[in-house]
Design a protein around this motif. Structure first.
Motif, short mmCIF file in Angstrom:
data_model
loop_
_atom_site.label_atom_id
_atom_site.label_comp_id
_atom_site.label_asym_id
_atom_site.label_seq_id
_atom_site.Cartn_x
_atom_site.Cartn_y
_atom_site.Cartn_z
N SER A 401 -1.56 -33.31 -15.92
CA SER A 401 -0.58 -34.54 -16.49
C SER A 401 -0.75 -35.66 -15.60
CB SER A 401 0.91 -34.02 -16.08
OG SER A 401 0.95 -33.52 -14.89
N ASP A 402 -1.73 -35.74 -14.56
CA ASP A 402 -1.77 -36.68 -13.53
C ASP A 402 -3.23 -37.32 -13.63
OD1 ASP A 402 -3.00 -34.65 -12.64
OD2 ASP A 402 -2.37 -34.83 -10.65
N ILE A 403 -3.97 -37.55 -14.93
CA ILE A 403 -5.28 -38.21 -15.19
C ILE A 403 -5.25 -39.44 -14.89
CG2 ILE A 403 -7.03 -38.51 -16.56
CD1 ILE A 403 -7.13 -35.59 -15.58
N ARG A 404 -6.14 -40.19 -14.22
CA ARG A 404 -6.16 -41.48 -13.62
C ARG A 404 -7.61 -42.17 -14.37
NH1 ARG A 404 -6.23 -40.80 -7.47
NH2 ARG A 404 -7.45 -39.17 -8.38
N LEU A 405 -7.39 -43.04 -15.27
CA LEU A 405 -8.49 -43.53 -16.10
C LEU A 405 -8.72 -44.72 -15.39
CD1 LEU A 405 -6.88 -42.76 -19.45
CD2 LEU A 405 -9.02 -41.63 -18.57
N ALA A 406 -10.06 -44.94 -14.78
CA ALA A 406 -10.47 -46.45 -14.21
C ALA A 406 -11.04 -47.08 -15.37
CB ALA A 406 -11.52 -46.05 -13.11
N LYS A 407 -10.46 -48.55 -15.48
CA LYS A 407 -10.93 -49.10 -16.30
C LYS A 407 -11.17 -50.87 -15.91
CE LYS A 407 -9.24 -51.88 -20.57
NZ LYS A 407 -7.96 -52.20 -21.40
N TYR A 408 -12.48 -51.21 -15.94
CA TYR A 408 -12.80 -52.48 -15.66
C TYR A 408 -12.83 -53.32 -16.93
CZ TYR A 408 -15.76 -56.30 -13.74
OH TYR A 408 -16.22 -57.48 -13.24
N GLY A 409 -11.73 -54.02 -16.87
CA GLY A 409 -11.41 -54.88 -18.02
C GLY A 409 -12.42 -55.84 -18.73
N LYS A 410 -12.98 -56.72 -17.61
CA LYS A 410 -13.92 -57.57 -18.34
C LYS A 410 -15.24 -56.76 -18.75
CE LYS A 410 -12.88 -61.54 -15.10
NZ LYS A 410 -13.45 -62.27 -13.92
N TRP A 411 -15.73 -55.57 -18.15
CA TRP A 411 -16.69 -54.91 -18.73
C TRP A 411 -16.35 -54.28 -19.94
CZ3 TRP A 411 -17.88 -49.26 -17.39
CH2 TRP A 411 -18.99 -48.89 -17.58
#
Length: 619
Positions: A401-411
């Motif tokens: 329940s605690d998955i963290r999704l890294a997102k680089y917005g510009k990319w």
């Protein structure tokens, strides 16, 4: 004079670079300056490139215009080089997994993998049956066990379908080599093993299926050794210089499970392109639109799975070459951690970035195949390294329940409008349904990493062909001749600086993985583009589209990270779009969990390709 400026950059120490969402790091888009060329134009360009008078100058200009001089050649870096992305095993304490003993046989691993699969009612989160789904490994296994159909009949239908697909009206270009006699022989043996009346069966077959893969059709990219076929690498000459005398390790493991190995799939010649257009064996065409590319270089492997000919195929991923065609053809593509699958028996075209990968109709079938082929060769494994193999227990439970999704917005947003909208919508649905959080991050120097990866894969490919490259250069496609000339233009200093950048990028990614479980992105920046008639005989140079296709794949190869793509929608033309998850080393189970969760949400929206063969149909 601007072409010859000796510009350079001095890179900050890693610990001084801000990776947070408020980073002021400038996102540099791919600086690709090369017009699309095919036909007579690519021939003229090749002549200039191979000319002693003009070649060196032209290569120097190309490298300068594409920022290689500025960002690599003249760059100042304090990091030592990292030549091979071998990762020490770290137990990430993945949740809801089953751990495999590395000493188990492939059939035993598959047996444990079956225990990880969901029931049919758990496949989609809302419990509804999708309007279209391809036949899975378990569908084939159940059909054989029930006696509804035999491997013999499936093999006969497969051969008829491939023959039909090769006719002038379609010219799908699925395979470089397949032999009906060998396929039928394997199917006959599998049919005997599935016979219930065991007293009629010769003792060698034991009258019992080996595993759920017994009788299931699996295709192999023509970069991987698989008897009785030559391994061409998409060329007309390489198999004469390197005869195939045995199965690759990954193929042996599938054969031990009873899989029917149906032949060698088409590929971009020498893996040196992203389109899958091969002037020797024809363009591998996209089953969703036969006038468009399947992607490269594992083009045929993606296309046969998409078209329903096989639930699973093997490819090799050196620069997105499994994930890219998987996304364009609307199937699942898994690239494991570097060294997770033994590479023996695979053409040594790129030693430190290539990895055997899996193309499958569903995440479940990718999981079964991954269980079968993964794991070290005991006699070759250094005693200091031990990696356990976790398989995800599907479906997800509340404990994850605690998955963290890294997102680089510009990319993430550096793609076509339709790809961006589709992937953003899919990510939002995933977060809404499971409550997972997005962590905004910056991944610095992405364009620098792309160039460093290109120098690495190019130098390794050029060197691997050193003993016979010049002798056979004229037999290669015009696009590959251009590629090989560029590959040979990189110096040892540039190669070493690229490896310094590999070290630097691995440090950046390790910092991101300290804050997040995976990195999420589109799989490709564009959907499948049209196959131009003038490209089919010469190949094509389309580095702009190529850069867009490969944009999100680099870290998986250059840093040896596992990654998976899963279909999440379509553009206005009905062409598939994929979403990618990139994980920590050895954390394939987490990636497969996320891919399954994404698949469950999107499953009811999957569409049938224009070219599709139903091998389990009831006539």
């Amino acid at each position: 004079m601007g072409l010859f400026k000796s510009e350079s950059v001095v890179y900050k120490p890693v610990n001084e670079v801000n990776l947070g969402p408020d980073s002021s790091e400038f996102y540099l888009q791919a600086n690709v300056k090369a017009p699309r060329m095919t036909g007579i134009l690519v021939k003229i360009f090749t002549w200039f490139l191979e000319s002693r008078i003009f070649g060196g100058l032209l290569l120097y200009i190309l490298k300068g215009n594409n920022l290689i001089h500025k960002l690599i050649t003249n760059a100042e870096l304090e990091e030592p080089p990292l030549y091979v992305p071998l990762h020490h095993f770290e137990d990430h304490k993945e949740k809801e997994v089953k751990c495999l003993d590395s000493a188990l046989t492939p059939p035993e691993k598959i047996h444990l993998a079956i225990d990880c699969l969901p029931t049919s009612s758990e496949t989609a989160h809302n419990g509804t049956r999708p309007s279209f789904c391809r036949w899975t490994i378990m569908d084939y296994s159940r059909a054989y066990s029930s006696g509804d159909i035999t491997p013999n009949l499936v093999a006969e239908r497969f051969i008829a379908a491939v023959d039909e697909s090769s006719k002038p009206s379609l010219q799908m270009g699925f395979f470089i080599n397949y032999t009906a006699e060998d396929i039928l022989r394997q199917a006959h043996e599998s049919t005997l093993r599935h016979q219930r009346d065991t007293h009629l069966v010769h003792v060698v077959f034991e009258g019992e299926p080996i595993s759920v893969l017994d009788g299931v059709l699996v295709a192999i990219k023509d970069e991987i050794d698989c008897l009785p076929y030559p391994t061409t690498g998409g060329t007309k000459w390489l198999h004469d210089q390197r005869p195939c005398t045995d199965d690759a390790c990954c193929v042996k493991r599938l054969r031990l499970c009873g899989a029917i190995l149906v032949g060698k799939t088409n590929m971009h010649e020498l893996g040196a392109g992203t389109s899958g257009i091969n002037p020797h064996y024809g363009a591998a065409r996209n089953p969703y639109d036969t006038n468009r590319i399947a992607g490269g270089s594992s083009s045929g492997s993606a296309a046969v799975v998409s078209a329903g000919l096989c639930p699973v195929a093997l490819g090799v991923d050196g620069g997105g070459s499994v994930r890219m065609p998987a996304a364009l053809c609307g199937v699942v593509g898994l690239k494991p951690t570097f060294n997770r699958v033994p590479h023996s028996g695979v053409l040594p075209l790129n030693w430190t970035v290539g990895m055997v990968g899996i193309l499958a109709d569903t995440v479940e079938d990718a999981l079964i195949t991954y269980a079968a082929i993964s794991g070290e060769i005991p006699s070759h494994q250094p005693s200091s390294v031990h990696t356990k193999i976790n398989l995800p227990l599907l479906p997800l439970t509340k404990s994850i329940s605690d998955i963290r999704l890294a997102k680089y917005g510009k990319w993430f947003d550096d793609c076509s409008d339709e790809v961006r909208t589709c992937c953003s919508h899919a990510l939002s649905k995933l977060q809404h349904h499971y409550g997972w959080k997005t962590v905004d991050v910056t991944i610095p120097e992405i364009e620098v990493m792309r160039l460093a990866h290109y120098i690495t894969i190019a130098s390794e490919c050029y060197t691997s062909l050193d003993s016979f490259r010049d002798k056979h250069l004229a037999e290669s496609g015009w696009d590959v001749r251009v590629g090989l000339n560029i590959y040979g233009a990189f110096s040892s200093m540039e190669y070493i600086k690229a490896q310094k950048i590999r070290n630097r990028q691995l440090q950046f990614h390790n910092k991101i993985f300290a804050e997040a479980d995976v990195i999420v992105s589109p799989t490709t920046g564009v959907t499948a583009y049209p196959i131009q008639d003038d490209a089919q005989k010469t190949g094509e140079l389309d580095y702009v589209n190529g850069a867009a296709l490969i944009r999100y794949s680099i870290s998986g190869n250059f840093l040896g990270l596992p990654a998976v793509t899963v279909p999440v929608g379509y553009d206005k033309m009905g062409l598939p779009i994929g979403l990618q998850f990139i994980g920590r080393p050895w954390a394939e189970a987490t990636l497969l969990h996320l891919a399954f969760a994404m698949q469950a949400i999107c499953l009811t929206e999957y569409r049938k390709p224009v070219i599709f063969y139903d091998l389990l149909r009831k006539d």
